[in-house]
Write an enzyme that holds these catalytic residues in place. Structure first.
Site, PDB file in Angstrom:
ATOM      1  N   GLY A  91       0.801  -1.186  -0.100  1.00 29.66           N
ATOM      2  CA  GLY A  91      -0.031   0.086   0.071  1.00 29.66           C
ATOM      3  C   GLY A  91       0.862   1.111   0.153  1.00 29.66           C
ATOM      4  CD  GLN A  96       3.238   5.785   2.733  1.00 27.26           C
ATOM      5  OE1 GLN A  96       2.433   5.118   2.019  1.00 27.26           O
ATOM      6  NE2 GLN A  96       4.579   5.223   3.224  1.00 27.26           N
ATOM      7  CG  HIS A 107       0.014   6.953   5.306  1.00 25.01           C
ATOM      8  ND1 HIS A 107       1.181   7.450   5.835  1.00 25.01           N
ATOM      9  CD2 HIS A 107       0.221   5.515   5.292  1.00 25.01           C
ATOM     10  CE1 HIS A 107       2.221   6.600   6.083  1.00 25.01           C
ATOM     11  NE2 HIS A 107       1.413   5.179   5.698  1.00 25.01           N
TER      12      HIS A 107
HETATM   13 NI    NI Z   1       2.347   3.322   5.696  1.00 24.50          NI
END
Ligand code: NI
Length: 189
Positions: free
Chosen positions: A46, A51, A154
């Site tokens: 994932g 990110q 996230h």
């Molecule tokens: Ni993560």
């Protein structure tokens, strides 16, 4: 194909609340493809856009068993690609979570080589927009439910280490802060 650098803790950008996608167009689809390549290359199951430094509410997920873990591909020719089943979640929203919980040992591409048990609802239902711009709903359980909940976290700046004890969390953050200083790593956040 473009593989993007993955941002590590303690970069403050990982704490940013990502913004909803307003338009699903070719530019976004290109970005989603780059995210998927980056995730497979890492390798991970994932990845959230933040990110790779984009504060957008998009996530890629693929929890399908890979060839190296499976028995069925043992006799296959080396050039046969493992079965892939990518899911692109744009503006995902968890609309239901089960009372029943399960515990998985989680990791995160932004916290390499650190794993810890996390308890989450065993199943969840997620509403999202797909890469064609269509509204979709998916009910997930097991590792897929865990992965989706981890990635949606996230988007709100939440990391899996926020679900473990403060003592363990402080230890891992301290370790990564130290190595970031040693590497002279520049934060983009
Ligand atoms: Ni993560």
């Amino acid at each position: 194909m473009s593989i993007k650098p993955i941002i590590l803790i303690p970069d403050p950008i990982l704490r940013v609340h990502s913004k909803p996608v307003e338009q699903v167009d070719d530019q976004l689809r290109g970005f989603l493809d780059d995210m998927l390549d980056t995730m497979y290359d890492a390798p991970g199951i994932g990845l959230a856009a933040i990110q790779v430094g984009e504060p957008l509410r998009v996530v890629t997920v693929d929890v399908s068993p890979k060839a190296e873990n499976g028995q069925e591909n043992d006799d296959a020719a080396e050039d046969i690609e493992p079965a892939k089943n990518p899911i692109f979640l744009i503006n995902p929203e968890i609309v239901w979570q089960s009372d029943e919980t399960s515990v998985y040992e989680e990791g995160c591409l932004s916290i390499p080589e650190y794993y810890a048990d996390v308890e989450r609802p065993e199943s969840c239902r997620v509403k999202f927009v797909d890469r064609e711009g269509k509204q979709q709903e998916l009910e997930a359980s097991g590792i897929l439910a865990t992965c989706i909940q981890h990635e949606v976290d996230h988007l709100d700046g939440v990391l899996f280490v926020d679900h473990i004890s403060k003592l363990k969390r402080d230890m891992v953050i301290k370790k990564f802060t130290k190595s970031a200083k040693q590497d002279g790593r520049k934060f983009i956040g």
